[in-house]
Write a protein that holds these residues in place. Structure first.
Motif, PDB file in Angstrom:
ATOM      1  N   VAL A  49       8.032   1.993   7.946  1.00 31.87           N
ATOM      2  CA  VAL A  49       8.019   2.721   6.666  1.00 31.87           C
ATOM      3  C   VAL A  49       6.637   2.646   6.034  1.00 31.87           C
ATOM      4  N   ASP A  50       6.029   1.454   6.115  1.00 33.28           N
ATOM      5  CA  ASP A  50       4.665   1.298   5.591  1.00 33.28           C
ATOM      6  C   ASP A  50       3.731   2.302   6.224  1.00 33.28           C
ATOM      7  N   SER A  53       4.326   5.757   5.044  1.00 29.76           N
ATOM      8  CA  SER A  53       4.045   5.974   3.626  1.00 29.76           C
ATOM      9  C   SER A  53       2.554   6.057   3.388  1.00 29.76           C
ATOM     10  N   MET A  58       1.314  11.736  -0.248  1.00 25.23           N
ATOM     11  CA  MET A  58       1.268  11.211  -1.604  1.00 25.23           C
ATOM     12  C   MET A  58       0.448   9.954  -1.706  1.00 25.23           C
ATOM     13  N   HIS A 141      -3.201  12.875   7.157  1.00 24.26           N
ATOM     14  CA  HIS A 141      -1.807  12.604   6.862  1.00 24.26           C
ATOM     15  C   HIS A 141      -0.936  13.186   7.951  1.00 24.26           C
ATOM     16  N   ILE A 142       0.213  12.594   8.095  1.00 22.35           N
ATOM     17  CA  ILE A 142       1.173  13.017   9.108  1.00 22.35           C
ATOM     18  C   ILE A 142       2.455  13.369   8.383  1.00 22.35           C
ATOM     19  N   ARG A 143       2.925  14.537   8.669  1.00 21.03           N
ATOM     20  CA  ARG A 143       4.149  14.964   8.009  1.00 21.03           C
ATOM     21  C   ARG A 143       5.331  14.654   8.900  1.00 21.03           C
TER      22      ARG A 143
ATOM     23  N   ARG B  90       2.018   1.661  -5.687  1.00 24.40           N
ATOM     24  CA  ARG B  90       1.821   2.363  -4.435  1.00 24.40           C
ATOM     25  C   ARG B  90       0.372   2.355  -4.004  1.00 24.40           C
ATOM     26  N   MET B  94      -0.816  -3.405   0.518  1.00 27.63           N
ATOM     27  CA  MET B  94      -0.032  -4.546   0.960  1.00 27.63           C
ATOM     28  C   MET B  94       1.172  -4.024   1.703  1.00 27.63           C
ATOM     29  N   CYS B  95       1.837  -4.930   2.412  1.00 30.29           N
ATOM     30  CA  CYS B  95       3.063  -4.515   3.077  1.00 30.29           C
ATOM     31  C   CYS B  95       4.180  -4.428   2.037  1.00 30.29           C
ATOM     32  N   ILE B  96       5.309  -3.915   2.479  1.00 25.84           N
ATOM     33  CA  ILE B  96       6.383  -3.605   1.518  1.00 25.84           C
ATOM     34  C   ILE B  96       6.908  -4.858   0.838  1.00 25.84           C
ATOM     35  N   LYS B  99       4.695  -5.788  -1.913  1.00 27.84           N
ATOM     36  CA  LYS B  99       4.805  -4.915  -3.086  1.00 27.84           C
ATOM     37  C   LYS B  99       6.049  -5.256  -3.873  1.00 27.84           C
ATOM     38  N   PHE B 291      -4.964  14.826  11.558  1.00 31.93           N
ATOM     39  CA  PHE B 291      -3.795  14.065  11.970  1.00 31.93           C
ATOM     40  C   PHE B 291      -2.511  14.858  11.914  1.00 31.93           C
ATOM     41  N   THR B 292      -2.570  16.069  11.362  1.00 32.36           N
ATOM     42  CA  THR B 292      -1.318  16.811  11.267  1.00 32.36           C
ATOM     43  C   THR B 292      -1.018  17.612  12.516  1.00 32.36           C
ATOM     44  N   GLN B 294       0.377  18.698  15.856  1.00 27.90           N
ATOM     45  CA  GLN B 294       1.454  18.235  16.719  1.00 27.90           C
ATOM     46  C   GLN B 294       1.573  19.070  17.968  1.00 27.90           C
TER      47      GLN B 294
END
Lengths: 144, 720
Positions: A49-50, A53, A58, A141-143, B90, B94-96, B99, B291-292, B294
């Protein structure tokens, strides 16, 4: 691999880099490694998830710059040295440039971005260079 | 012992000299004991001592994990503690779990801080959230996002920049339309027109052909200047003519402000610290990959873009090397060639201008020809201009390839010549148009005539682009597809989307729109329609008829260029308008007979009446501001302000250079000192070992007769 019974399971690197979002990316293994705790690319769910995100649209610019630096730092020494740049370049161009050309380009890159004269790019140099790029956010970014 | 010791010392010292190899430096620098104690590294680890509540991750950075090779502080969590605690969660790197811990800690802190402080904090958080939502929804409302994504994926950033510019021009024209409605159409609709103006009706003699001729029906429509006369709104300072003029002025000033702002935003990204980063290789490497992506085909394309971009950079390097090696004879020949080619360019331009003059003269003679010939003659001037603008830039492109410049200089010279051609041809056309319309009789509406010609130019531009796409580019692509091995296909080759020429066309059409807006207030509406149609036609061209050009266009520098060209066009339009208004003032007897300033009124009269009606203080202030006594101090003040900014900029640049030097020297000082420290520590350890070894040697009685101290053994053989 059963997540409901075993919530602490880790996905192996080989499985994650075959995701369609990551498959075409030349840096896919580095991306996954830089988010994994053990540095080998095995991600738990939280780390997964990190990763997405930070790579989402965003996420703020500074965060992306931090992780971009980590991704390009192949030998994990907190500096982008010439070997890191050469590896990046080879992955970007699929090794179609000759070694002399690669060396010339890397030298010029370091010469442009290095501010403190140690022939390596520290995070401050990298951030300085990246913040001038107005469209860094839109490409990093990667969607999903 | 002493000479061994000294040998040891010198050998170690020579290792630590500033000329040691880089690899030795790099692996020793982080392994030194003192590295962790350096203040700069300490500042990177603010929360080292605090254990997180959950104990999984450290407060501000991850604790050393077994898999990580280095346990050094990450230099990015540099924010001081209080700033970090106010940043949105956000943003923290840091990792989740960390946070979550930070959130828990912040909530615990709320009980420590007062009610007022926590209320203020929550308000600021909500405000930021609302702003972020608004921005997100606004950017989501932009039209054609998907199309632009597709185009960017297939053709690169440069072509996308063209379409983004097109969209921006549509917004600009929408704004113009809104202003026209507010200042011009609105008052006329609500307060009516003058009693002497002709009613707008479809007369008996009108026919469809008259549409193209722009005679009576259109002549009296709200499209042109002549429609707007002074209506029932009749205050001394607030009436239709003044509003008309004020509206046009507002449009021009607003366009100026917007274009200059966009240009400076683009400039800030290209000018860095006073050094011109025209080729930013590091940026290419780190920002190169999108990076988008595909799709495998898009990935391959992107890689070939990057490779070709880098090859372009390498080519430019080798070109500059070649240029430096030119002999004198080669240089002389090259300059001669360039001079001849420039003379050729100038003569081509002169020929084009003469052609335009001839066409303007011919088209304004109205003789009794058949309807088709007269239509053709009417449109002769726009046809000539469009033809010239179509053909000559391609010729310039071919010419610049002979001049042996580097690739970017070639592109730039072609652009400069093409801009000059387009703007100068428009300017010359306007000049001849002025001269010939001034010679008209009194009762004909000159402004309408002028506006008609500009409308014709604008519409014809669009028609030419339409026909060029469907009669030239699309058939060429069809020939390529159906008969790829034929001679025609091989001669024609593949076509790619030439960004600069297309942008020049856009700028040209926008300039025409600005020139004509005073005489034809609905021109922005026509502009919007043509621009939207252009978008779809160009989208068809790009996606269907063109292949991706292998050379990646530098997007950021080009946006500055686009907006600069737009600015030039705007300035020319403003100059043309000012010139024509001034001409009207000078020739007092040739008053206009139609429109807001008809019936013997001129702009000066009307503003004079308005100023006279103001209270006397305002009157005297305004009169003073319009006089020469005010202009001189104004100009002086502007000069002083400009000089102060320029000198401040120069001082900042010098300070930056000095700071850079300081950074380099202090970091090399730091490395030297760290190495010295390491050397000292190592020496001390060596000395201690030696002493303990010799002490053991002395103390041990059963050594085989060796009383002299053995030479200091290498460290691996120590049994310690």
């Amino acid at each position: 691999m059963d997540y409901t019974n075993e919530p602490d399971c880790k996905l192996p690197l080989a499985l994650i880099v075959n995701m369609p979002e990551l498959k075409e990316n030349p840096f896919r293994s580095r991306i996954v490694e830089s988010f994994s705790e053990d540095g080998m690319g095995n991600l738990s769910f939280n780390e997964f998830v990190d990763m997405f995100s930070v790579l989402s649209e965003m996420a703020p610019r500074e965060l992306k710059a931090i992780y971009a630096f980590k991704i390009y730092d192949f030998n994990v020494d907190n500096y982008l040295c010439k070997e890191d740049l050469e590896k990046t370049l080879n992955r970007l161009t699929k090794e179609e440039l000759t070694p002399e050309e690669v060396e010339l380009v890397c030298e010029k890159a370091i010469e442009e971005a290095d501010l403190d004269g140690d022939n390596k790019l520290s995070y401050a140099d990298f951030e300085n260079m990246i913040t001038r790029a107005p469209d860094f956010l839109s490409t990093f970014h990667i969607r999903i | 012992m002493e000479e061994h010791h000294s040998v040891n010392v010198t050998s170690v010292l020579s290792d630590a000299s500033p000329h040691s190899t880089l690899s030795l430096e790099s692996c020793e620098y982080y392994q030194t004991e003192i590295f962790d104690q350096l203040p700069s590294i300490q500042a990177c680890r603010p929360g080292r001592s605090r254990q997180g509540v959950l104990g999984v991750c450290e407060a501000e950075r991850g604790s050393p994990q077994p898999g990580e090779k280095r346990s050094d502080g990450h230099p990015w969590t540099r924010a001081p503690r209080d700033k970090a605690s106010l940043q949105p969660l956000r943003n923290l790197a840091m990792c989740i779990e960390a946070k979550r811990g930070a959130r828990v800690r912040r909530q615990m802190e709320i009980s420590n801080i007062g009610y007022w402080e926590s209320w203020r904090r929550s308000q600021s958080i909500n405000r930021k959230r609302v702003w972020a939502q608004m921005r997100g929804s606004l950017s989501g409302m932009l039209p054609w996002k998907r199309t632009l994504r597709v185009i960017e994926g297939r053709f690169g950033v440069g072509v996308k920049a063209y379409f983004v510019f097109l969209r921006y021009l549509i917004y600009l024209n929408l704004l113009h339309c809104a202003l026209v409605w507010g200042y011009i159409l609105g008052p006329t609709t609500f307060y009516g027109r003058g009693n002497s103006s002709k009613p707008w009706r479809f007369g008996s003699k009108d026919s469809f052909l008259q549409f193209f001729n722009g005679s009576s029906y259109l002549n009296q429509s709200p499209v042109f200047y002549g429609f707007y006369t002074r209506g029932s709104l009749n205050f001394p300072c607030l009436h239709t003519p003044l509003l008309y003029f004020a509206g046009i002025l507002t449009i021009l000033f607003l366009s100026l402000a917007m274009v200059v702002r966009r240009m400076t935003v683009g400039l800030k990204h290209t000018w860095l610290l006073g050094k011109r980063y025209s080729v930013n290789v590091s940026y290419k490497i780190f920002r190169g990959w999108d990076f988008t992506i595909q799709d495998p085909a898009a990935g391959t394309l992107k890689q070939s873009f990057i490779r070709n971009d880098l090859k372009l950079f390498l080519e430019e390097q080798s070109f500059s090397q070649r240029e430096a090696k030119r002999t004198l004879g080669q240089r002389v020949r090259l300059y001669l060639l360039r001079f001849i080619l420039n003379v050729l360019v100038v003569s081509l331009l002169g020929g084009a201008f003469y052609l335009i003059f001839f066409a303007t003269e011919t088209s304004l003679e109205e003789c009794g020809h058949g309807w088709f010939v007269s239509l053709f003659l009417q449109y002769l001037a726009p046809i000539t201009i469009t033809f010239v603008n179509l053909v000559l830039p391609n010729i310039f492109r071919k010419i610049s390839s002979f001049e042996d410049y580097s690739l970017t200089t070639q592109v730039n010279t072609t652009i400069v010549r093409s801009i000059f051609l387009k703007l100068a041809s428009l300017g010359i056309y306007l000049y001849f148009l002025f001269k010939t319309t001034k010679a008209l009789e009194q009762h004909q509406c000159k402004e309408n005539r002028f506006g008609r010609e500009i409308c014709k130019l604008s519409i014809f531009n669009f028609l030419a682009m339409f026909f060029k796409t469907f009669l030239l580019e699309f058939p060429r692509k069809l020939v390529q597809e159906k008969y790829p091995t034929s001679l025609l296909a091989r001669r024609l080759g593949t076509q790619s989307f030439l960004i600069t020429f297309n942008v020049l066309d856009l700028v040209y059409s926008q300039t025409v729109s600005w020139v004509g807006i005073y005489y034809c207030p609905l021109l922005p509406l026509i502009g919007i329609v043509t621009l939207v149609a252009t978008f779809y036609i160009k989208k068809f061209t790009v996606l269907r008829c063109c292949v991706a050009e292998q050379r990646m266009f530098r997007a950021t520098s080009s946006s500055v260029l686009f907006h600069f060209m737009l600015l030039l066009g705007l300035l020319m339009a403003a100059a043309a308008l000012g010139f024509s208004l001034l001409q009207e003032e000078v020739t007092v007897d040739k008053m206009s007979s139609c429109g807001p300033f008809g019936n013997g009124e001129t702009l000066y009269n009307v503003t004079g009446v308005c100023v006279d009606s103001l209270p006397s203080l305002a009157q005297s202030v305004l009169r003073y501001m319009a006089s020469e006594a005010f202009a001189v101090p104004l100009i002086l003040t502007e000069i002083i302000i400009l000089t102060s900014y320029v000198s401040r900029g120069r001082v900042n640049q010098r300070a930056i250079l000095r700071l850079e030097d300081m950074l380099v020297t202090s970091s090399s000082d730091k490395r030297f000192l760290v190495r010295q420290h390491t050397t000292m520590l190592r020496l001390q350890r060596e000395l201690r070992r030696l002493r303990s070894a010799s002490f053991r040697e002395d103390a041990a009685p059963s050594v085989a007769g060796k009383t002299s101290r053995p030479p200091p053994p290498p460290p691996e053989n120590e049994a310690d």
